[in-house]
Design a protein around this motif. Structure first.
Motif, short mmCIF file in Angstrom:
data_model
loop_
_atom_site.label_atom_id
_atom_site.label_comp_id
_atom_site.label_asym_id
_atom_site.label_seq_id
_atom_site.Cartn_x
_atom_site.Cartn_y
_atom_site.Cartn_z
N HIS A 191 -3.15 2.71 10.49
CA HIS A 191 -2.11 3.47 9.75
C HIS A 191 -2.10 3.23 8.35
CE1 HIS A 191 -0.73 4.13 13.94
NE2 HIS A 191 -0.88 2.74 14.28
N THR A 192 -2.12 4.31 7.64
CA THR A 192 -2.45 4.17 6.41
C THR A 192 -1.43 3.29 5.46
OG1 THR A 192 -1.78 6.09 5.94
CG2 THR A 192 -4.30 5.87 5.91
N GLU A 193 -0.27 3.42 5.85
CA GLU A 193 1.23 2.98 5.38
C GLU A 193 0.92 1.40 5.47
OE1 GLU A 193 2.42 4.39 9.29
OE2 GLU A 193 1.16 5.35 7.71
N ASP A 194 0.36 0.82 6.49
CA ASP A 194 0.29 -0.51 6.67
C ASP A 194 -0.47 -1.38 5.54
OD1 ASP A 194 1.65 0.00 9.05
OD2 ASP A 194 -0.11 -0.62 10.25
N ARG A 195 -1.42 -0.59 4.96
CA ARG A 195 -1.80 -1.07 3.54
C ARG A 195 -0.86 -1.55 2.71
NH1 ARG A 195 -6.04 -3.49 0.48
NH2 ARG A 195 -5.97 -2.76 -1.58
N HIS A 196 -0.08 -0.56 2.17
CA HIS A 196 1.04 -0.62 1.34
C HIS A 196 2.20 -1.83 1.93
CE1 HIS A 196 3.65 0.37 -1.86
NE2 HIS A 196 4.72 0.63 -0.77
N LYS A 197 2.37 -1.69 2.88
CA LYS A 197 3.43 -2.90 3.53
C LYS A 197 2.73 -4.28 3.38
CE LYS A 197 5.64 -0.13 7.14
NZ LYS A 197 5.65 0.16 8.47
N GLN A 242 -8.13 1.03 2.52
CA GLN A 242 -7.24 1.64 3.25
C GLN A 242 -7.60 2.29 4.42
OE1 GLN A 242 -3.89 3.30 1.06
NE2 GLN A 242 -4.22 5.27 2.14
#
Length: 970
Positions: free
Chosen positions: A518-524, A513
């Motif tokens: 952008h850390t939220e891109d890992r979740h996406k 991550q």
């Protein structure tokens, strides 16, 4: 009759009367004695039911109500204000017949203290035969009544006990008739109803292992969530309370239910008022609860509770037996199922199976074992022939047997003892076999065996493949990686380290991550790849160790184990930052080119329309001014003509703006310093923007010079200032800045139509409302405006755009909603010296002349207008519609022609050609050109050639006269 006789008769009569009276008194005393000595009560009533006489017994019984005489019988004997519903005396009064009833004997408080036999007889008048009242004869039967009631109770109790015992016996017979408890419940409930009345009966079974209860049986009034077969949590139920206390419960008070037993509120809500529950106990364990409910209040007694406990004991035993039977049956079925399953498994198992007795006898081999080795049970009845045939080499066989014996000593029953051996089959082939023996608790050994020959070969091939993969993995120029699902790096190649500039030690400790910008891109990414199983050319923004962002294309897939569980991800990364930057620049250039082409097309259209309008406006304006000059101030038509004049002035201004946007106006270029121009405009700018907007100028020292039309550049600055003011309705700041700028090749590549070189930059920035991308895209289009209909023509910024472009410069706009707007103008830097800017001197009186003027114009009305204006000022005028006719007139005219006034663009011969052909014939002639646009031979890119005289359309009579005079006197 003789007197003596009468006296004798009289005396006799008196004697007899005396005897009668005496006899009556004696009888009265007798009856009074009898009346008072009778041990039963006697009460005499009149017809209104008033007491008129009683005997001592009645006085004794009702001494608390004395005196009784004169009172109503129901008032004295029953403490009532009205007649009793069942009253024999009243019945006698009404029917004149005797009557009988058993009535209560009441005490001083109106309570029943005993029972009386009441006989009522009519009291008749002997002489008249009329009924005078009622005689009540009352006997106390309290003792007899009690004895009778006790006898009846004893007989009822005996019958009840007999009935209870019969019902209990029937329940016992029902229970013992079957082990199927579901068949018992309904018949059991029918028998219980004979003993205890209920509106609902339920049997709840308790499952202690998961703390739940099951409604095994119910009938009668339904309770929500308590239907037959429902399983609910035990917590909070009344069943749990009975189980906890192990005691029967009799609840009939609503207050007690609400405060102590909230688990019964559902029952109370649907109308059940009396509730009786007993625990079902078997082997000292509460296995369930029997519930009886009725809608009648206070319906149950302690006797009912005892009866419920008796029947509960019986049904508890039946339930326990049924459960035991069901468990035993289930165990037997499970054992049988397991045997069948083992048989099916062993017969169809994909591996060999061998069962060895504790004495070493081979008791069973499955088909796969026979297929694997070729041996039948008769070939290998025990271990000796097996070891000899399977392992023909004595030394190898010794090792196998030794390992078998040693494993038996080391491993406990139930533990696996895996071994891999090379076995010789019946046909002589050798196979690598994986044996897994397990010693059972019975001393038997179950051995499974699997041919892993191909597996071993595959592993060797896999090792070779792994080596090849590792070579490709490490040698790839693309970044290759493997991570866990949580984001820990398992493996990566050198290209991956080079891309992110991490060391191996850094990356092992790093979480995936942290490589995302952008850390939220890992979740996406995880959602996408786990949904599809892979991603291809997945675009994501990552960051290097130094936090520098980069655009990457990711191709990856999910790694799973044998049961499908996600282990992590493996993928290939490629840095596309430079490619994407180039694509963005290309896209921006394409957009600029499209916008430039659109503006050019609009400009050509607008310029063509403006040229045609110029001729018409010149005619309208000229004739209206001529007419005005001949009318007196008080004439009515003067006002109409002045209106026409004003309209043509506005139209002329509009056409001028269109020509400016279309870059088809004639510009008088001068070399000037923008700083000096801005200083001269300072006061005017402040008046335009108003006091609520702060004006800040930041002027660069040693600013380069530019070659522009001073008036047009002033128009640009003023238009941008007005635009800024309209964007700052609540005040703000307008900043005007100048600077020297050098635009290099890189800037030119990203900005279409820009030529690399030295420029002078003019910037105007406001703090206004800004604009959206959609508005910004159309901001320079003519007639496009975001203002109200009556507050703008939409030509202000399009005029700015046209002037800048015609001056050889470029203009760019930068804006975001609520972030203000900045216009940046880049004008080519000029090395020529500054030129003096002279202001035009206005003469008040129109000049007159007597020279000869040749007017050549293909537009007839415009030609006639020019002729009329010049003739009015004293000039001699010759006219021709085109060049050929003008040459003929010149040849025929013998006098001098001082001035040629010609339109530049005409059919056949142009104005420039006409001048060049006429000048050699008449060397003294001067030329004045008329034109409405810049597409002509005398004007290059909007700039007039040196020494050329030009009159721009539309013009006024005054302009024409002054221009003619100026050219003739130059």
């Amino acid at each position: 009759m003789k007197p003596i006789k009468r006296r004798q008769l009289k005396e006799k009569s008196q004697t007899e009367l005396s005897k009668v009276k005496k006899a009556f008194k004696e009888r009265e005393r007798f009856f009074t004695s009898v009346f008072e000595s009778i041990q039963d009560g006697i009460s005499i009533l009149d017809k209104e039911m008033n007491i008129i006489q009683i005997n001592p017994v009645m006085e004794k019984w009702y001494s608390y109500a004395l005196p009784l005489i004169g009172k109503k019988c129901y008032e004295a004997y029953h403490s009532r204000n009205e007649r009793c519903e069942v009253c024999p005396s009243y019945r006698t009064i009404k029917t004149r017949e005797s009557a009988y009833e058993v009535v209560p004997k009441r005490g001083s408080g109106g309570e029943v203290v005993g029972w009386l036999d009441l006989y009522s007889f009519p009291l008749m008048d002997i002489e008249t035969g009329q009924m005078r009242g009622v005689i009540e004869y009352v006997r106390d039967i309290t003792d007899r009544k009690r004895a009778e009631d006790e006898l009846l109770r004893s007989e009822g109790e005996a019958r009840r006990l007999a009935q209870e015992n019969a019902i209990m016996a029937e329940i016992g017979r029902i229970i013992s008739s079957t082990l199927n408890i579901d068949e018992v419940y309904g018949r059991f409930a029918e028998e219980v109803r004979k003993l205890i009345s209920f509106d609902r009966i339920a049997i709840n079974l308790i499952h202690s292992e998961d703390h739940t209860l099951t409604v095994a049986y119910t009938t009668g009034v339904e309770i929500p969530e308590r239907f037959h077969g429902d399983t609910v949590l035990l917590t909070g139920t009344f069943t749990e309370e009975v189980m906890r206390t192990r005691t029967s419960q009799l609840i009939q008070e609503e207050k007690e239910i609400a405060s102590r037993f909230p688990g019964l509120l559902l029952s109370l809500k649907i109308g059940l008022r009396s509730m009786l529950s007993v625990p079902l106990i078997s082997k000292d364990q509460v296995i369930g609860v029997l519930h009886l409910r009725t809608t009648k209040p206070n319906a149950y007694t302690e006797k009912d509770l005892k009866l419920a406990e008796r029947v509960g004991h019986q049904i508890a035993g039946a339930i326990a037996n049924a459960q035991l039977f069901a468990e035993r049956k289930q165990a037997e079925e499970a054992l049988q199922t397991e045997r069948q399953r083992f048989q099916i498994l062993s017969e169809h198992a994909p591996f060999g199976m061998l069962m060895i007795d504790k004495d070493g006898t081979f008791r069973y081999i499955n088909p796969k074992f026979r297929e694997l080795f070729g041996y039948h049970l008769k070939d290998i009845p025990d271990g000796k022939p097996w070891f000899r045939k399977a392992y023909p080499d004595p030394a190898y066989r010794h090792n196998v047997i030794s390992a078998w014996i040693n494993d038996l000593k080391i491993f406990a029953p139930g533990e696996k003892r895996p071994r891999v051996y090379t076995v010789t089959c019946k046909d002589g082939t050798e196979k690598i076999v994986n044996f897994i023996p397990v010693q059972l608790e019975t001393g038997e050994n179950l051995v499974t065996c699997e041919d892993i020959t191909e597996h071993m070969r595959f592993e060797e091939t896999l090792r070779e493949s792994e080596e090849r993969y590792r070579t490709l993995f490490e040698g790839s120029k693309d970044a290759v990686y493997i991570t866990t699902q949580e984001g820990r790096f398992v493996d990566f190649n050198q290209a991956f380290l080079d891309l992110f500039t991490y060391s191996k030690e850094d990356l092992v400790l790093l979480h995936a991550q942290e490589t995302y910008a952008h850390t939220e891109d890992r979740h996406k990414f995880q959602q996408e790849i786990e949904k599809k199983g892979f991603v291809s050319d997945y675009e994501v923004k990552l960051q290097k160790k130094d936090k520098k962002e980069m655009d990457c294309l990711l191709t990856a897939s999910v790694r799973r184990d044998n049961d499908g569980t996600i282990l992590g991800y493996q993928g290939i990364l490629r840095d596309i930052t430079e490619r994407k930057r180039a694509e963005q620049e290309m896209k921006a250039l394409e957009e600029q080119l499209r916008q430039s082409q659109k503006m050019e097309a609009i400009g050509r259209l607008a310029g063509g329309i403006a040229h045609d309008f110029n001729n018409m406006l010149t005619i309208i304006k000229g004739y209206s001014q001529l007419s005005l000059s001949e009318l007196k101030e008080d004439q009515p038509l003067r006002e109409n003509l002045e209106g026409i004049q004003k309209a043509t002035d506005r139209a002329t201004g509009l056409i001028r703006k269109i020509l400016a946007f279309s870059r088809r106006q004639v510009m008088e270029m001068k070399v000037l310093d923008l700083n000096i121009l801005l200083i001269d405009l300072d006061k005017l700018l402040r008046r335009i923007i108003g006091e609520d907007i702060e004006l800040v100028t930041v002027l660069a020292e040693d600013l380069g010079r530019v070659k522009v039309d001073p008036g047009q550049v002033e128009q640009v600055i003023l238009n941008l200032a007005v635009n800024a003011k309209d964007a700052m309705l609540n005040g703000g700041k307008l900043t005007i800045e100048t600077a020297n700028a050098q635009l290099d090749e890189a800037y030119a590549r990203s900005h279409i139509a820009v030529i690399p070189g030295h420029y002078v930059m003019l910037s105007m920035s406001d703090t206004g409302v800004g604009m959206s991308p959609e508005v910004k895209e159309r901001i320079f289009e003519p007639f496009f405006t975001t203002k109200d209909k009556d507050k703008g023509t939409g030509l202000g910024l399009s005029t700015v755009y046209g002037i800048v472009k015609q001056s050889g410069g470029n203009i760019w706009v930068y804006s975001e909603p609520s972030q203000g707007t900045t216009f940046k103008i880049y004008l080519p830097r000029e090395e020529e010296p500054l030129e003096e800017i002279r202001k035009k001197r206005v003469e008040e009186k129109l000049p007159h002349g007597s020279e000869t003027v040749l007017v050549v114009e293909d537009e007839e009305e415009l030609r006639k207008l020019a002729v009329q204006i010049l003739q009015k000022q004293g000039y001699k005028v010759l006219e021709a519609p085109q060049g050929d006719e003008a040459l003929l007139i010149s040849q025929k005219y013998e006098g001098p022609i001082h001035l040629l006034i010609t339109d530049v663009v005409m059919p056949g011969m142009s104005g420039r050609d006409l001048s060049e052909r006429l000048t050699p014939l008449r060397p003294e002639i001067k030329t004045l050109y008329m034109s409405g646009h810049t597409n002509s031979a005398i004007i290059h890119h909007g700039v007039l050639e040196p020494g050329v005289n030009l009159l721009q359309k539309p013009f006024t009579p005054e302009t024409l006269v002054r221009k003619v005079h100026g050219v003739l006197t130059k």
